[in-house]
Design an enzyme around this catalytic site. Structure first.
Site, PDB file in Angstrom:
ATOM      1  N   TYR A 156      15.596  -0.492  -4.099  1.00  0.00           N
ATOM      2  CA  TYR A 156      15.060  -0.894  -5.419  1.00  0.00           C
ATOM      3  C   TYR A 156      13.771  -1.709  -5.252  1.00  0.00           C
ATOM      4  CZ  TYR A 156      15.093  -2.825 -10.185  1.00  0.00           C
ATOM      5  OH  TYR A 156      14.767  -3.191 -11.474  1.00  0.00           O
ATOM      6  N   LYS A 160       9.985  -0.769  -6.508  1.00  0.00           N
ATOM      7  CA  LYS A 160       9.256  -1.603  -7.468  1.00  0.00           C
ATOM      8  C   LYS A 160       7.956  -2.142  -6.860  1.00  0.00           C
ATOM      9  CE  LYS A 160      12.006  -1.031 -10.904  1.00  0.00           C
ATOM     10  NZ  LYS A 160      11.541  -0.343 -12.124  1.00  0.00           N
TER      11      LYS A 160
END
Ligand code: NAP
Length: 248
Positions: A156, A160
């Site tokens: 994740y 990002k």
């Protein structure tokens, strides 16, 4: 007052959570909004209905934006129907948290594709339209995890952080055609994505947050609305946190 009348906006992953709030806010300010969703047609329709009940204009469009062909077809479909695309919000996202020793290759691929590749897919198709229009706004919903990292979120956080690189590079590339590209980094916002995690860390997060509360989807959508409007026309390539000061 922000006025988005006559603007056409596409919000990916707008059936729930932060994306739904963004769609509603842009529509309330006058934009016609395309509510993209992946699997949850009923929820997307509820967002469209809520916008209509408020006097706004919206349609739902299904696409898995992690898939290049589907994302391209989505953007082309918006352009075909509305003849413009002014605002693209790359919001669709997912998590598959685990420590690296237990994280499966598929967990890495799914998260990178859903969060990062989707933003590239949609931006590539939208940039073509926006550059021709000599006007456009691309807003990427990244995360504080992409700035400071988070144990258990290598996939994740990498996705990002990748969105931040995408934002800065694309801002440099298409700025000369009057298209701005910015990123918003929310802190913790209770949604389907974070509810499980927040059960364990809610109090700690609040304690680490100078403003002593969690975020709301509307905290994020307010900044999207501003970045989308004409008055934000000299802001590009920026990453703005909406996190109550958690990451300073
Ligand atoms: P959420 O409530 O889980 O909603 C996710 C949305 O993304 C849903 O509308 C879902 O559609 C859509 N989606 C997922 N995969 C998709 C795909 N392949 N194609 C199209 N749509 C897809 O999540 P959220 O908390 O609102 O998060 C929204 C964004 O904010 C994400 O990028 C997330 O990383 C970011 N963010 C969230 C937080 C937070 O604390 N909540 C913090 C920082 C950043 P369906 O309903 O059809 O499945």
């Amino acid at each position: 007052m922000i006025d988005l009348s006559d603007k056409i906006a596409l919000v990916t992953g707008a059936s729930r959570g932060i994306g739904a709030a963004i769609a509603k806010e842009l529509a309330a300010l006058g934009a016609t909004v395309v509510v993209n969703y992946h699997r949850n047609e009923a929820a997307a329709q509820q967002v469209v209905d809520a916008i209509a009940a408020n006097g706004g204009a919206a349609v739902a469009m299904q696409a898995d934006v992690s898939d290049f062909a589907q994302a391209t077809a989505l953007v082309k479909g918006v352009y075909k129907q509305f003849k413009r695309l002014d605002i693209l919000v790359n919001n669709a996202g997912t998590t598959r948290d685990n420590v690296i020793m237990l994280m499966k290759e598929k967990d890495w691929d799914d998260v990178i594709n859903t969060n990062l590749k989707s933003a590239w897919n949609c931006s590539k198709a939208a940039a073509r339209i926006m550059m021709k229009q000599r006007h456009g706004r691309i807003i990427n919903i990244t995360s504080v995890a992409g700035i400071s990292g988070n144990a258990g979120q290598t996939n994740y956080s990498a996705s990002k952080a990748g969105m931040i690189g995408l934002t800065k590079s694309l801002a440099k590339e298409i700025g000369p055609r009057n298209v701005t590209v910015n990123a918003i980094a929310p802190g913790f916002v209770p949604t389907d994505l974070t509810n499980d995690l927040l059960e364990q860390v809610r109090d700690t997060v609040i304690e680490l947050t100078p403003l002593r509360r969690l975020g709301t989807p509307e905290d994020v959508s307010a900044l999207v609305a501003f970045l989308a409007c004409d008055r934000a026309g000299f802001i590009t390539g920026q990453v703005i946190s909406v996190d109550g000061g958690m990451v300073l």
